[in-house]
Design a protein around this motif. Sequence first.
Motif, PDB file in Angstrom:
ATOM      1  N   GLN A 133       0.829  -1.195   0.000  1.00 55.37           N
ATOM      2  CA  GLN A 133       0.000   0.000   0.000  1.00 55.37           C
ATOM      3  C   GLN A 133       0.873   1.258   0.000  1.00 55.37           C
ATOM      4  O   GLN A 133       1.744   1.418   0.849  1.00 55.37           O
ATOM      5  CB  GLN A 133      -0.943  -0.012   1.206  1.00 55.37           C
ATOM      6  N   VAL A 134       0.636   2.139  -0.961  1.00 49.35           N
ATOM      7  CA  VAL A 134       1.386   3.383  -1.071  1.00 49.35           C
ATOM      8  C   VAL A 134       0.893   4.338   0.010  1.00 49.35           C
ATOM      9  O   VAL A 134      -0.303   4.543   0.181  1.00 49.35           O
ATOM     10  CB  VAL A 134       1.209   4.011  -2.466  1.00 49.35           C
ATOM     11  N   HIS A 135       1.832   4.940   0.741  1.00 45.44           N
ATOM     12  CA  HIS A 135       1.415   5.750   1.879  1.00 45.44           C
ATOM     13  C   HIS A 135       2.523   6.731   2.258  1.00 45.44           C
ATOM     14  O   HIS A 135       3.665   6.618   1.819  1.00 45.44           O
ATOM     15  CB  HIS A 135       1.127   4.863   3.089  1.00 45.44           C
ATOM     16  N   THR A 136       2.160   7.668   3.099  1.00 47.22           N
ATOM     17  CA  THR A 136       3.124   8.519   3.776  1.00 47.22           C
ATOM     18  C   THR A 136       2.453   9.142   4.985  1.00 47.22           C
ATOM     19  O   THR A 136       1.225   9.179   5.084  1.00 47.22           O
ATOM     20  CB  THR A 136       3.689   9.616   2.846  1.00 47.22           C
ATOM     21  N   ILE A 137       3.277   9.619   5.912  1.00 52.93           N
ATOM     22  CA  ILE A 137       2.808  10.351   7.089  1.00 52.93           C
ATOM     23  C   ILE A 137       3.565  11.666   7.137  1.00 52.93           C
ATOM     24  O   ILE A 137       4.791  11.681   7.029  1.00 52.93           O
ATOM     25  CB  ILE A 137       3.047   9.562   8.393  1.00 52.93           C
ATOM     26  N   ARG A 138       2.837  12.756   7.310  1.00 51.87           N
ATOM     27  CA  ARG A 138       3.461  14.064   7.471  1.00 51.87           C
ATOM     28  C   ARG A 138       3.067  14.591   8.845  1.00 51.87           C
ATOM     29  O   ARG A 138       2.042  15.255   8.994  1.00 51.87           O
ATOM     30  CB  ARG A 138       2.999  15.016   6.380  1.00 51.87           C
ATOM     31  N   PRO A 139       3.855  14.287   9.860  1.00 52.33           N
ATOM     32  CA  PRO A 139       3.484  14.721  11.213  1.00 52.33           C
ATOM     33  C   PRO A 139       3.764  16.195  11.436  1.00 52.33           C
ATOM     34  O   PRO A 139       4.682  16.765  10.846  1.00 52.33           O
ATOM     35  CB  PRO A 139       4.374  13.849  12.102  1.00 52.33           C
ATOM     36  N   ALA A 140       2.956  16.811  12.304  1.00 50.18           N
ATOM     37  CA  ALA A 140       3.245  18.171  12.744  1.00 50.18           C
ATOM     38  C   ALA A 140       4.497  18.151  13.619  1.00 50.18           C
ATOM     39  O   ALA A 140       4.903  17.096  14.122  1.00 50.18           O
ATOM     40  CB  ALA A 140       2.047  18.725  13.513  1.00 50.18           C
ATOM     41  N   PRO A 141       5.131  19.316  13.833  1.00 51.22           N
ATOM     42  CA  PRO A 141       6.413  19.338  14.552  1.00 51.22           C
ATOM     43  C   PRO A 141       6.405  18.668  15.922  1.00 51.22           C
ATOM     44  O   PRO A 141       7.386  18.036  16.305  1.00 51.22           O
ATOM     45  CB  PRO A 141       6.719  20.833  14.666  1.00 51.22           C
ATOM     46  N   GLN A 142       5.332  18.792  16.685  1.00 51.96           N
ATOM     47  CA  GLN A 142       5.310  18.241  18.038  1.00 51.96           C
ATOM     48  C   GLN A 142       4.684  16.849  18.112  1.00 51.96           C
ATOM     49  O   GLN A 142       4.539  16.296  19.205  1.00 51.96           O
ATOM     50  CB  GLN A 142       4.540  19.196  18.966  1.00 51.96           C
ATOM     51  N   THR A 143       4.309  16.291  16.994  1.00 49.12           N
ATOM     52  CA  THR A 143       3.665  14.982  16.980  1.00 49.12           C
ATOM     53  C   THR A 143       4.656  13.885  17.375  1.00 49.12           C
ATOM     54  O   THR A 143       5.809  13.892  16.953  1.00 49.12           O
ATOM     55  CB  THR A 143       3.081  14.685  15.590  1.00 49.12           C
ATOM     56  N   GLN A 144       4.174  12.944  18.181  1.00 53.19           N
ATOM     57  CA  GLN A 144       4.989  11.820  18.615  1.00 53.19           C
ATOM     58  C   GLN A 144       4.250  10.519  18.317  1.00 53.19           C
ATOM     59  O   GLN A 144       3.090  10.528  17.906  1.00 53.19           O
ATOM     60  CB  GLN A 144       5.289  11.924  20.116  1.00 53.19           C
ATOM     61  N   GLY A 145       4.929   9.410  18.548  1.00 50.40           N
ATOM     62  CA  GLY A 145       4.262   8.128  18.327  1.00 50.40           C
ATOM     63  C   GLY A 145       5.233   6.973  18.306  1.00 50.40           C
ATOM     64  O   GLY A 145       6.415   7.110  18.619  1.00 50.40           O
ATOM     65  N   THR A 146       4.698   5.836  17.911  1.00 45.98           N
ATOM     66  CA  THR A 146       5.469   4.600  17.806  1.00 45.98           C
ATOM     67  C   THR A 146       5.028   3.874  16.553  1.00 45.98           C
ATOM     68  O   THR A 146       3.850   3.909  16.195  1.00 45.98           O
ATOM     69  CB  THR A 146       5.223   3.704  19.041  1.00 45.98           C
ATOM     70  N   VAL A 147       5.973   3.211  15.892  1.00 48.64           N
ATOM     71  CA  VAL A 147       5.633   2.414  14.717  1.00 48.64           C
ATOM     72  C   VAL A 147       6.194   1.012  14.895  1.00 48.64           C
ATOM     73  O   VAL A 147       7.377   0.842  15.196  1.00 48.64           O
ATOM     74  CB  VAL A 147       6.147   3.061  13.414  1.00 48.64           C
ATOM     75  N   ALA A 148       5.332   0.025  14.739  1.00 45.60           N
ATOM     76  CA  ALA A 148       5.737  -1.387  14.789  1.00 45.60           C
ATOM     77  C   ALA A 148       5.656  -1.953  13.382  1.00 45.60           C
ATOM     78  O   ALA A 148       4.616  -1.851  12.721  1.00 45.60           O
ATOM     79  CB  ALA A 148       4.836  -2.180  15.728  1.00 45.60           C
ATOM     80  N   SER A 149       6.743  -2.543  12.907  1.00 42.84           N
ATOM     81  CA  SER A 149       6.822  -3.160  11.587  1.00 42.84           C
ATOM     82  C   SER A 149       7.055  -4.651  11.760  1.00 42.84           C
ATOM     83  O   SER A 149       7.887  -5.055  12.581  1.00 42.84           O
ATOM     84  CB  SER A 149       7.985  -2.561  10.779  1.00 42.84           C
ATOM     85  N   PHE A 150       6.336  -5.459  10.977  1.00 42.27           N
ATOM     86  CA  PHE A 150       6.487  -6.905  11.137  1.00 42.27           C
ATOM     87  C   PHE A 150       6.078  -7.619   9.857  1.00 42.27           C
ATOM     88  O   PHE A 150       5.237  -7.134   9.084  1.00 42.27           O
ATOM     89  CB  PHE A 150       5.637  -7.423  12.305  1.00 42.27           C
ATOM     90  N   THR A 151       6.667  -8.767   9.633  1.00 44.36           N
ATOM     91  CA  THR A 151       6.285  -9.608   8.511  1.00 44.36           C
ATOM     92  C   THR A 151       5.218 -10.603   8.943  1.00 44.36           C
ATOM     93  O   THR A 151       5.072 -10.898  10.144  1.00 44.36           O
ATOM     94  CB  THR A 151       7.493 -10.384   7.976  1.00 44.36           C
ATOM     95  N   GLN A 152       4.495 -11.132   7.973  1.00 41.43           N
ATOM     96  CA  GLN A 152       3.513 -12.165   8.300  1.00 41.43           C
ATOM     97  C   GLN A 152       4.216 -13.400   8.853  1.00 41.43           C
ATOM     98  O   GLN A 152       3.698 -14.061   9.758  1.00 41.43           O
ATOM     99  CB  GLN A 152       2.693 -12.540   7.068  1.00 41.43           C
ATOM    100  N   GLU A 153       5.410 -13.703   8.340  1.00 45.22           N
ATOM    101  CA  GLU A 153       6.152 -14.871   8.813  1.00 45.22           C
ATOM    102  C   GLU A 153       6.490 -14.738  10.302  1.00 45.22           C
ATOM    103  O   GLU A 153       6.376 -15.703  11.067  1.00 45.22           O
ATOM    104  CB  GLU A 153       7.435 -15.049   7.998  1.00 45.22           C
ATOM    105  N   PHE A 154       6.896 -13.535  10.721  1.00 48.71           N
ATOM    106  CA  PHE A 154       7.198 -13.335  12.131  1.00 48.71           C
ATOM    107  C   PHE A 154       5.932 -13.480  12.973  1.00 48.71           C
ATOM    108  O   PHE A 154       5.931 -14.151  14.012  1.00 48.71           O
ATOM    109  CB  PHE A 154       7.810 -11.954  12.378  1.00 48.71           C
ATOM    110  N   PHE A 155       4.856 -12.844  12.530  1.00 49.35           N
ATOM    111  CA  PHE A 155       3.622 -12.852  13.322  1.00 49.35           C
ATOM    112  C   PHE A 155       3.046 -14.257  13.442  1.00 49.35           C
ATOM    113  O   PHE A 155       2.656 -14.694  14.528  1.00 49.35           O
ATOM    114  CB  PHE A 155       2.591 -11.916  12.689  1.00 49.35           C
ATOM    115  N   ASP A 156       2.982 -14.990  12.335  1.00 52.95           N
ATOM    116  CA  ASP A 156       2.363 -16.325  12.345  1.00 52.95           C
ATOM    117  C   ASP A 156       3.257 -17.355  13.029  1.00 52.95           C
ATOM    118  O   ASP A 156       2.762 -18.242  13.731  1.00 52.95           O
ATOM    119  CB  ASP A 156       2.063 -16.777  10.918  1.00 52.95           C
ATOM    120  N   HIS A 157       4.558 -17.282  12.781  1.00 52.58           N
ATOM    121  CA  HIS A 157       5.524 -18.232  13.328  1.00 52.58           C
ATOM    122  C   HIS A 157       5.050 -19.658  13.053  1.00 52.58           C
ATOM    123  O   HIS A 157       4.916 -20.047  11.890  1.00 52.58           O
ATOM    124  CB  HIS A 157       5.745 -17.965  14.810  1.00 52.58           C
TER     125      HIS A 157
END
Length: 299
Positions: free
Chosen positions: A80-104
């Motif tokens: 999926q084509v995407h982007t995020i343009r956060p405001a200067p004070q915006t914070q957060g967390t991003v978790a990235s994972f493959t299906q292989e890791f999740f399913d095990h």
Amino acid sequence: MNRRTIPSLQMSVYGQDRLRSEGFVVMPLEFSMRQEPQRLIPHFHDFFQIFLITGAGRLMHDFRDHDVTGVTLFFLSPGQVHTIRPAPQTQGTVASFTQEFFDHHAPPPSMLFDLPFFFSSGVTPWLTVSAKEAARITALFAELQQEYDSAQTGVQEVLRATLRILFIQAGRLYAQKHSVKETTRAALLARQFHLSLEHHFREWQTLAPYARELGITVNHLNDVIHQETGHAAGELIRQRRLLDAKRLLLHSDLSVSEIGYQTGFQDPSYFARFFRRHAGQTPGEFRDAIREKYQPEAA
């Protein structure tokens, strides 16, 4: 690299190399954006992501823009084509994972196929979280980050278990806000059709092969899809092929004719007519407009 080519990005290099090699990374959103500014322009990748965003920003997901404030969850499926343009004070967390890791070692089908916010191109991939709801969600992301950073014995199983809890919690909130239907026989067929469509839209342009795969008639498939989505099944196929073409026009340097062939059209002139009829622009006009829109961000 050609600035006008939108890249397929790999998982961020952050923290635990061993966990990254196994298909999992979790990191602060602001660090990701600062370390890899190319993530501020449209891109795609071959793994899943879930973002916790606290503050204002603009999300782009497959050519749909959405402004967010407060606490937001943003779900991304491979391709999926995407982007995020956060405001200067915006914070957060991003978790990235493959299906292989999740399913095990979990047997198929993957739990990921049952979640309402992954895979299908037509779903709403963002979710506004109220202040009351945010505490639980934020705590789960904090647990993911802590486990990842410490990488103690059994970290992979803790990460998988925490992701599952997070998805269950998010699924409940998503159902409240997006009216996810109960899993009736019709709803299950519609879900199976969407997943089959994701796998075969370039090769199957008519309903017959989908109906055969699902073990039903073409008429029954059309009736079910119209009942569940309000659209004809054939229209969903056309829109999925159109989205594929839009992605290639944005992030590849293939010619319009080559994109037509790659998306299953044997006649370039028919592809051009198809695109104009459903997008309101020629492929070339779309490519120029979408690249001009994001060119300043890439400079």
